[in-house]
Design an enzyme around this catalytic site. Structure first.
Site, PDB file in Angstrom:
ATOM      1  CE1 TYR A  80      35.350  44.986  36.656  1.00  0.00           C
ATOM      2  CE2 TYR A  80      33.757  44.270  38.294  1.00  0.00           C
ATOM      3  CZ  TYR A  80      34.650  43.970  37.285  1.00  0.00           C
ATOM      4  OH  TYR A  80      34.832  42.671  36.909  1.00  0.00           O
ATOM      5  CG  HIS A  90      40.074  41.627  39.075  1.00  0.00           C
ATOM      6  ND1 HIS A  90      39.439  42.835  39.192  1.00  0.00           N
ATOM      7  CD2 HIS A  90      39.633  41.098  37.902  1.00  0.00           C
ATOM      8  CE1 HIS A  90      38.652  43.040  38.139  1.00  0.00           C
ATOM      9  NE2 HIS A  90      38.781  41.998  37.339  1.00  0.00           N
TER      10      HIS A  90
END
Length: 357
Positions: free
Chosen positions: A80, A146
């Site tokens: 992010y 992730h």
């Protein structure tokens, strides 16, 4: 009055009973972690600018106000962009015992597919160290793998990635390990692997409890039976269920996007917005099925206020009727999820790279 969470601090939060949100928010236990988390959590993806530009000072103020309001779980990732740095800056001066935080490893912030995924032990261990530095923390509450479906060999996740993260836990730099991804079947297969049973504590899936797709409910009870805390993410389905519409990169089919545009009209004809309807649907599931918390991107204080109002409002007959109307729109068009779309793009890129090398 709702239960007082372990993260409540009278000096930091003020009086519980008279607090504008703490006494209204609900908290649920996140599986075997034993952590009691707010049913609405702070998701840090928007800080990466995936949807629109974010004002940094507004973001900092919003993160602080989110924790002050009683939201006690924060989720971020190296993927992010500036998210970890912004959150780390925002949390300076906030008592460490008033929030829980999770980040991820395995997916990196890169402009192209090149070097975006690396699930090797050495890479995830370095990633954890960088995350701790950015977040200005000594330890993480949860470290997650992730988007596991992008790993070319899932044995790597089971035999290398997760054992590496287990060493992070044993070193005291994290308390619990989780996995994240879009593909629920793959998440389920990993969760039920005998080699890591008992090591995993959480599972996070995104865009799987929305108007177009509620398949998380098919798996949530199984995850819960394994002792895993279930985290639901992206109640707006990565921007699909918004007044402005999805970003250009959104992987949904044109049929699904058309159904979302029709859903926008349905919501507005019923006196609300698609954003509010979608948040209400995901934040107040009629059958929570073991879902502990839902991550929401909250880039501004205005959005925070709106989200808290939705999360704490009672579910009405009118809400249920609206949800049924919007859900029927997607069912009638057979507009569902985007299984495999992004993974196929990645595999095609890998194949082309191999041919050109």
């Amino acid at each position: 009055m709702n239960q007082v969470p372990a993260t409540y601090n009278a000096i930091f939060h003020g009086d519980f009973s008279s607090h504008p949100w703490l006494s209204k928010l609900q908290y649920r236990v996140l599986g075997r972690t034993g952590l009691s988390v707010s049913t609405i959590s702070y998701g840090g993806a928007a800080l990466g600018g995936f949807y629109e530009n974010v004002d940094k000072q507004e973001a900092l103020d919003t993160i602080q106000e989110s924790i002050q309001s009683g939201i006690n779980y924060i989720d971020t990732s190296p993927w992010y962009g500036e998210s970890e740095n912004v959150i780390g800056q925002a949390m300076v001066g906030i008592p460490r015992n008033v929030y829980y935080i999770g980040t991820k490893a395995g997916r990196n912030f890169t402009p192209t597919w090149d070097h975006r995924f690396d699930f090797s032990a050495s890479s995830v261990l370095k990633s954890v160290e960088r995350s701790l530095e950015r977040l200005k923390l000594d330890y993480l509450d949860i470290i997650q793998v992730h988007d596991v479906e992008f790993c070319q060999d899932l044995d790597v996740i089971v035999k290398e990635t997760i054992p590496a993260l287990d060493s992070v836990v044993r070193a005291g730099k994290a308390k619990f390990i989780g996995i994240t991804g879009y593909d629920l079947k793959i998440l389920n297969d990993i969760a039920k692997s005998d080699e890591i049973r008992g090591i995993l504590s959480t599972v996070l899936s995104y865009s799987r409890y929305n108007f177009h797709d509620t398949s998380l409910l098919k798996y949530a009870s199984t995850f819960s039976d394994e002792g895993l805390g279930v985290i639901n993410a992206s109640p707006l389905a990565m921007g699909l269920f918004t007044t402005t519409g999805p970003p250009k990169w959104h992987p949904a089919s044109e049929i699904t996007k058309e159904a979302a545009r029709n859903a926008l009209t349905i919501a507005e004809s019923n006196g609300t917005t698609l954003d509010r309807a979608s948040l209400g649907f995901s934040l107040r599931p009629m059958d929570s099925a073991g879902v502990a918390t839902t991550l929401v991107s909250i880039p501004t204080k205005k959005i925070l206020e709106e989200n808290l109002e939705i999360a704490t409002a009672p579910l009405t007959k009118e809400d249920i009727k609206l949800y049924e109307l919007i859900t029927e729109e997607f069912q009638s068009k057979k507009a569902t999820s985007w299984d495999g779309v992004e993974v196929s793009q990645y595999k095609n890129w890998m194949a082309n790279k191999s041919l050109n090398s």
